[in-house]
Design an enzyme around this catalytic site. Structure first.
Site, PDB file in Angstrom:
ATOM      1  N   CYS A  92       1.479  -5.519  -1.755  1.00  0.00           N
ATOM      2  CA  CYS A  92       2.243  -6.627  -2.330  1.00  0.00           C
ATOM      3  C   CYS A  92       3.723  -6.499  -1.964  1.00  0.00           C
ATOM      4  CB  CYS A  92       2.066  -6.637  -3.847  1.00  0.00           C
ATOM      5  SG  CYS A  92       2.985  -7.986  -4.601  1.00  0.00           S
ATOM      6  N   LYS A 131      -5.798  -1.091  -0.936  1.00  0.00           N
ATOM      7  CA  LYS A 131      -5.598  -2.336  -0.159  1.00  0.00           C
ATOM      8  C   LYS A 131      -4.185  -2.303   0.399  1.00  0.00           C
ATOM      9  CE  LYS A 131      -6.001  -7.411  -0.411  1.00  0.00           C
ATOM     10  NZ  LYS A 131      -4.672  -7.990  -0.493  1.00  0.00           N
TER      11      LYS A 131
END
Ligand SMILES: Cc1cc2nc3c(=O)[nH]c(=O)nc-3n(C[C@H](O)[C@H](O)[C@H](O)COP(=O)(O)O)c2cc1C
Length: 314
Positions: A92, A131
């Protein structure tokens, strides 16, 4: 079965309980993800009380943070709450993430990441995945990613989800960070070949069935976000194609299943929360406009959501 090698991408504001119920009304096999939650938000809000429903498996919860001890505390609760996997967000790029030094910033901190993996492993048995992106800013070398994988593999992380583009920190909004940095599937494949003992899921801009099939021949799985959100019925076509089935629920049947499942939830929820993920259900059909109008009407006039059951599909 190939559909169980596909994943719904974690999406803040989207992959909440309602969207997950919608997806499960269409497919019982695609893998689910929660939205990203920070460790603090998980520990100190009622998120920690949510127990996974039997229909939700296989489901991963995504956590963001940089404090290994907090991850360990969360992991214990997450395991007890029935999640199948704990995913660490290392992709992110938002400004909040930069301030808190987590998300994509952790690509520069493989030692912190490996402490996070170690702490989780010491305090729970929950499987872990990470991720991440291919790299940071405008540097197209794969050194950061290789280092990250090497360090975390050494402490037991076996599964990596690669959003196949860089994250640009500080210059681009999260939205632009999902389209401007260029997609580099070939680099993700290079990584997959370098670590044949690990599991790699490919993500980013994958919207066609043929491309999914092609990527499934190379990677261990494919993760899809925006395409499924804007056109949830796509999953049905995908499932039929991948697994050679001809199973077709009508949109009305999906809505029935969805509303029946929502009605079992204990909390009272606003029509907006219940209906906001249904706008794409008639994507690319002649009924789309009428459907969206009805959803808007039910939300704005606070009508009973069961009005949806009367919608004529044909
Ligand atoms: C609205 C929105 C919210 C997102 N929130 C998250 C998130 O919470 N955690 C995360 O790892 N990625 C998040 N993403 C990125 C997706 O998981 C995915 O990596 C990205 O959209 C690329 O996949 P796609 O091209 O199939 O959509 C978000 C994407 C969107 C569109």
């Amino acid at each position: 079965m190939k559909i169980n090698k596909t994943y719904i991408a974690p999406m803040v504001g989207r992959t909440d309980i309602f969207f997950r119920i919608l997806i499960r009304s269409i497919s019982d096999s695609i893998n689910l993800f929660t939205e990203m939650t920070t460790c603090d938000a998980y520990l100190f809000t009622d998120r920690r009380n949510y127990k996974v429903d039997t229909n939700e498996h296989h489901i991963s919860i995504q956590l963001a943070g940089s404090d290994p001890k907090k991850f360990a505390k969360c992991a214990k609760i997450i395991e007890a709450n029935g999640y199948d996997e704990l995913n660490i967000n290392v992709g992110c790029p938002s400004s909040k993430v930069i301030k808190g030094a987590f998300g994509a910033c952790l690509m520069k901190e493989p030692k912190i990441l490996s402490s996070i993996v170690t702490e989780i492993n010491e305090h729970s048995d929950i499987p872990i995945s990470i991720k991440t992106r291919l790299g940071l800013n405008y540097d197209e070398s794969l050194d950061l990613l290789i280092n990250l994988i090497t360090e975390t593999r050494a402490v037991g992380c076996r599964k990596f989800i690669i959003h196949a583009r860089n994250a640009i920190l500080g210059g681009l909004s999260p939205k632009k960070n999902r389209s401007i940095p260029k997609l580099r599937y070939q680099d993700a494949e290079t990584i997959k070949n370098m670590f044949p003992d690990l599991e790699f899921i490919i993500n980013g801009g994958i919207e066609e069935i043929e491309l999914i099939e092609e990527k499934l021949d190379i990677f261990d799985g494919v993760m899809i976000g925006r395409k499924i959100y804007s056109d949830p019925i796509f999953i049905q076509r995908l499932q039929n194609h991948l697994d050679g089935k001809d199973f077709q629920l009508s949109r009305s049947e999906i809505v029935e299943k969805y509303l029946d499942a929502i009605q079992l939830l204990k909390h009272h929820n606003s029509n907006y929360l219940i209906l906001r993920h249904l706008f794409g259900l008639y994507y690319n059909t002649s009924k789309s406009k009428k459907w969206k109008k009805l959803l808007h009407q039910i939300i704005s006039e606070d009508l009973n959501v069961n009005e949806l059951r009367k919608f004529k599909e044909h």
